[in-house]
Design a protein around this motif. Sequence first.
Motif, PDB file in Angstrom:
ATOM      1  N   THR A 218     -12.609   0.168  -4.161  1.00 28.28           N
ATOM      2  CA  THR A 218     -10.657   0.955  -4.753  1.00 28.28           C
ATOM      3  C   THR A 218     -10.604   2.411  -3.653  1.00 28.28           C
ATOM      4  N   PRO A 219      -9.013   1.952  -3.658  1.00 31.84           N
ATOM      5  CA  PRO A 219      -8.838   3.966  -3.219  1.00 31.84           C
ATOM      6  C   PRO A 219      -9.167   5.173  -3.718  1.00 31.84           C
ATOM      7  N   SER A 220      -9.006   5.977  -3.350  1.00 33.46           N
ATOM      8  CA  SER A 220      -9.567   6.951  -3.759  1.00 33.46           C
ATOM      9  C   SER A 220      -8.353   7.758  -3.825  1.00 33.46           C
ATOM     10  N   GLY A 221      -7.188   7.030  -3.368  1.00 30.42           N
ATOM     11  CA  GLY A 221      -5.385   8.044  -3.660  1.00 30.42           C
ATOM     12  C   GLY A 221      -4.874   6.634  -3.186  1.00 30.42           C
ATOM     13  N   GLY A 222      -3.420   7.290  -4.184  1.00 29.84           N
ATOM     14  CA  GLY A 222      -2.284   5.899  -3.707  1.00 29.84           C
ATOM     15  C   GLY A 222      -2.435   5.205  -4.502  1.00 29.84           C
ATOM     16  N   ARG A 223      -1.512   3.710  -3.931  1.00 36.99           N
ATOM     17  CA  ARG A 223      -1.088   2.828  -5.610  1.00 36.99           C
ATOM     18  C   ARG A 223      -1.317   1.498  -4.401  1.00 36.99           C
ATOM     19  N   LEU A 224      -2.025   0.439  -5.191  1.00 33.08           N
ATOM     20  CA  LEU A 224      -2.006  -0.836  -3.862  1.00 33.08           C
ATOM     21  C   LEU A 224      -1.481  -1.502  -5.446  1.00 33.08           C
ATOM     22  N   THR A 225      -0.722  -1.950  -4.820  1.00 29.88           N
ATOM     23  CA  THR A 225      -0.255  -3.553  -5.554  1.00 29.88           C
ATOM     24  C   THR A 225       0.000  -4.541  -4.786  1.00 29.88           C
ATOM     25  N   PHE A 226      -1.066  -5.407  -5.671  1.00 29.86           N
ATOM     26  CA  PHE A 226      -0.738  -7.121  -4.954  1.00 29.86           C
ATOM     27  C   PHE A 226      -0.092  -8.369  -6.077  1.00 29.86           C
ATOM     28  N   ASN A 227       1.337  -8.754  -4.943  1.00 28.43           N
ATOM     29  CA  ASN A 227       1.769  -9.735  -5.063  1.00 28.43           C
ATOM     30  C   ASN A 227       1.995  -9.162  -6.963  1.00 28.43           C
ATOM     31  N   GLY A 228       2.607  -7.573  -7.563  1.00 27.22           N
ATOM     32  CA  GLY A 228       3.213  -7.124  -8.013  1.00 27.22           C
ATOM     33  C   GLY A 228       2.072  -6.375  -9.314  1.00 27.22           C
ATOM     34  N   THR A 229       0.994  -7.063  -9.320  1.00 26.40           N
ATOM     35  CA  THR A 229       0.355  -6.250 -10.463  1.00 26.40           C
ATOM     36  C   THR A 229      -0.602  -5.276  -9.413  1.00 26.40           C
ATOM     37  N   GLU A 230       0.025  -3.464 -10.216  1.00 25.96           N
ATOM     38  CA  GLU A 230      -1.202  -2.755  -9.752  1.00 25.96           C
ATOM     39  C   GLU A 230      -2.580  -3.283 -10.021  1.00 25.96           C
TER      40      GLU A 230
ATOM     41  N   CYS B 267       1.274  -1.556  -0.001  1.00 24.87           N
ATOM     42  CA  CYS B 267      -0.022  -0.178  -0.178  1.00 24.87           C
ATOM     43  C   CYS B 267       1.114   0.972  -0.056  1.00 24.87           C
ATOM     44  N   ASP B 268       1.071   2.042  -1.283  1.00 26.84           N
ATOM     45  CA  ASP B 268       1.682   3.374  -1.137  1.00 26.84           C
ATOM     46  C   ASP B 268       0.694   4.249  -0.753  1.00 26.84           C
ATOM     47  N   ALA B 269       0.540   4.516   0.301  1.00 21.73           N
ATOM     48  CA  ALA B 269      -0.013   6.837   0.654  1.00 21.73           C
ATOM     49  C   ALA B 269      -1.702   6.637  -0.415  1.00 21.73           C
ATOM     50  N   ILE B 270      -2.409   4.916   0.003  1.00 23.02           N
ATOM     51  CA  ILE B 270      -3.650   4.585  -0.414  1.00 23.02           C
ATOM     52  C   ILE B 270      -4.545   5.769   0.806  1.00 23.02           C
ATOM     53  N   SER B 271      -5.704   6.169   0.356  1.00 22.78           N
ATOM     54  CA  SER B 271      -6.363   7.158   0.790  1.00 22.78           C
ATOM     55  C   SER B 271      -7.286   6.379   1.008  1.00 22.78           C
ATOM     56  N   LYS B 272      -8.961   6.901   1.936  1.00 17.20           N
ATOM     57  CA  LYS B 272     -10.026   6.548   0.583  1.00 17.20           C
ATOM     58  C   LYS B 272     -10.752   7.437   1.593  1.00 17.20           C
ATOM     59  N   ILE B 273     -11.717   8.284   0.419  1.00 16.79           N
ATOM     60  CA  ILE B 273     -12.973   9.469   0.926  1.00 16.79           C
ATOM     61  C   ILE B 273     -14.227   8.756   0.800  1.00 16.79           C
TER      62      ILE B 273
ATOM     63  N   LEU C  77       1.865   0.608   4.111  1.00 19.66           N
ATOM     64  CA  LEU C  77       1.206  -0.859   4.852  1.00 19.66           C
ATOM     65  C   LEU C  77       2.192  -1.812   3.422  1.00 19.66           C
ATOM     66  N   ASP C  78       3.184  -2.562   4.063  1.00 22.68           N
ATOM     67  CA  ASP C  78       3.989  -3.966   3.422  1.00 22.68           C
ATOM     68  C   ASP C  78       3.041  -4.705   4.080  1.00 22.68           C
ATOM     69  N   ILE C  79       2.308  -6.518   3.054  1.00 24.16           N
ATOM     70  CA  ILE C  79       1.786  -7.224   4.088  1.00 24.16           C
ATOM     71  C   ILE C  79       2.940  -8.081   2.919  1.00 24.16           C
ATOM     72  N   TYR C  80       3.555  -9.274   3.751  1.00 15.37           N
ATOM     73  CA  TYR C  80       4.580 -10.955   3.865  1.00 15.37           C
ATOM     74  C   TYR C  80       3.579 -11.445   3.380  1.00 15.37           C
ATOM     75  N   GLN C  81       4.605 -12.197   2.849  1.00 18.98           N
ATOM     76  CA  GLN C  81       3.290 -13.429   1.580  1.00 18.98           C
ATOM     77  C   GLN C  81       3.674 -14.457   3.321  1.00 18.98           C
ATOM     78  N   GLY C  82       2.680 -14.571   3.760  1.00 21.26           N
ATOM     79  CA  GLY C  82       2.364 -15.495   4.689  1.00 21.26           C
ATOM     80  C   GLY C  82       2.967 -15.900   6.449  1.00 21.26           C
ATOM     81  N   GLU C  83       2.460 -14.130   5.987  1.00 26.46           N
ATOM     82  CA  GLU C  83       1.990 -13.595   7.592  1.00 26.46           C
ATOM     83  C   GLU C  83       0.763 -13.808   8.434  1.00 26.46           C
ATOM     84  N   PHE C  84       0.938 -13.756   9.284  1.00 21.11           N
ATOM     85  CA  PHE C  84      -0.552 -13.388   9.796  1.00 21.11           C
ATOM     86  C   PHE C  84       0.012 -12.114  10.385  1.00 21.11           C
ATOM     87  N   LEU C  85      -1.381 -11.089  10.534  1.00 26.31           N
ATOM     88  CA  LEU C  85      -1.574  -9.844  10.593  1.00 26.31           C
ATOM     89  C   LEU C  85      -2.542  -9.460  11.251  1.00 26.31           C
ATOM     90  N   ALA C  86      -2.850  -9.192  12.916  1.00 23.11           N
ATOM     91  CA  ALA C  86      -4.359  -8.146  13.603  1.00 23.11           C
ATOM     92  C   ALA C  86      -3.906  -7.013  13.332  1.00 23.11           C
TER      93      ALA C  86
END
Length: 233
Positions: free
Chosen positions: A62-74, A10-16, A32-41
């Motif tokens: 979808t976010p109102s601003g910023g960039r969201l990348t999943f597994n290398g794909t935006e 998550c690169d500077a993502i916003s929601k309005i 925010l970076d979330i790692y593969q195999g991670e259990f995040l609370a």
Amino acid sequence: MNKQKVLINCDAISKIYKKGKQEIKPLQELDLDIYQGEFLALMGPSGSGKTTLLNLLAGIDTPSGGRLTFNGTEITNFSRRKLTKFRADNIGYIFQLYHLVPVLTAYENVELPLLIQPMSGKERHKRVSKAMELANISDRAGHYPNQLSGGQEQRVAIARALVSDPPLIVADEPTGDLDQESARKILELLKYLCTELDKTVVMVTHDPNAAAYADRTLHLEKGVLKEEADVAH
Ligand SMILES: Nc1ncnc2c1ncn2[C@@H]1O[C@H](COP(=O)(O)OP(=O)(O)OP(=O)(O)O)[C@@H](O)[C@H]1O
Ligand SMILES: [Mg+2]
């Protein structure tokens, strides 16, 4: 947890949200970076934007601003159609109140996400059986939701989230409605999915005891994330 591979960035993502003239900004330039195999609370007061963030990670919104990348794909600007396919391939969603279809058996509920995918009946049966085994609920395959306990319903919901073998499972207060013992079983199952199957789990919870099962806990307050020190469990 394998800290080598970032599954979600998550690169500077916003929601309005706009409601008439009023603007609500539950998330503001969140990194925010979330790692593969991670259990995040994910914790934080009511209204702090936890579900909003979960829905962005899961491609439900979808976010109102910023960039969201999943597994290398935006995926930030994916169309609705592309997001639907993205979710079917990548996301399992678990809700606090299970959201099972009351007129379908446990087996049929788990089978549901596969019906929109091209697949032979035999392959489908194999996958449903495997997911139900993983969630330890095979013995209730023929039961309807109203014939199950809350903990069992949640295990069916987890099997349904797992059946398409997605890399990311998101869970919004999955133990919020359960007694301690049922909650413990659910949390152990989620942990197992991360440690043994390399799934990534992002779980919203109000309960510090539930968060203790996670590799990492983040606190969301007024749209800003605060990180706790990494704790090994
Ligand atoms: N679709 C929407 N339209 C307008 N405002 C919304 C919408 N969804 C959420 N909000 C607002 O955004 C803020 C964050 O909501 P969100 O549901 O993410 O909170 P939460 O942290 O999950 O809270 P809870 O712990 O109560 O579930 C709240 O102020 C809420 O009113
Ligand atoms: Mg919420």
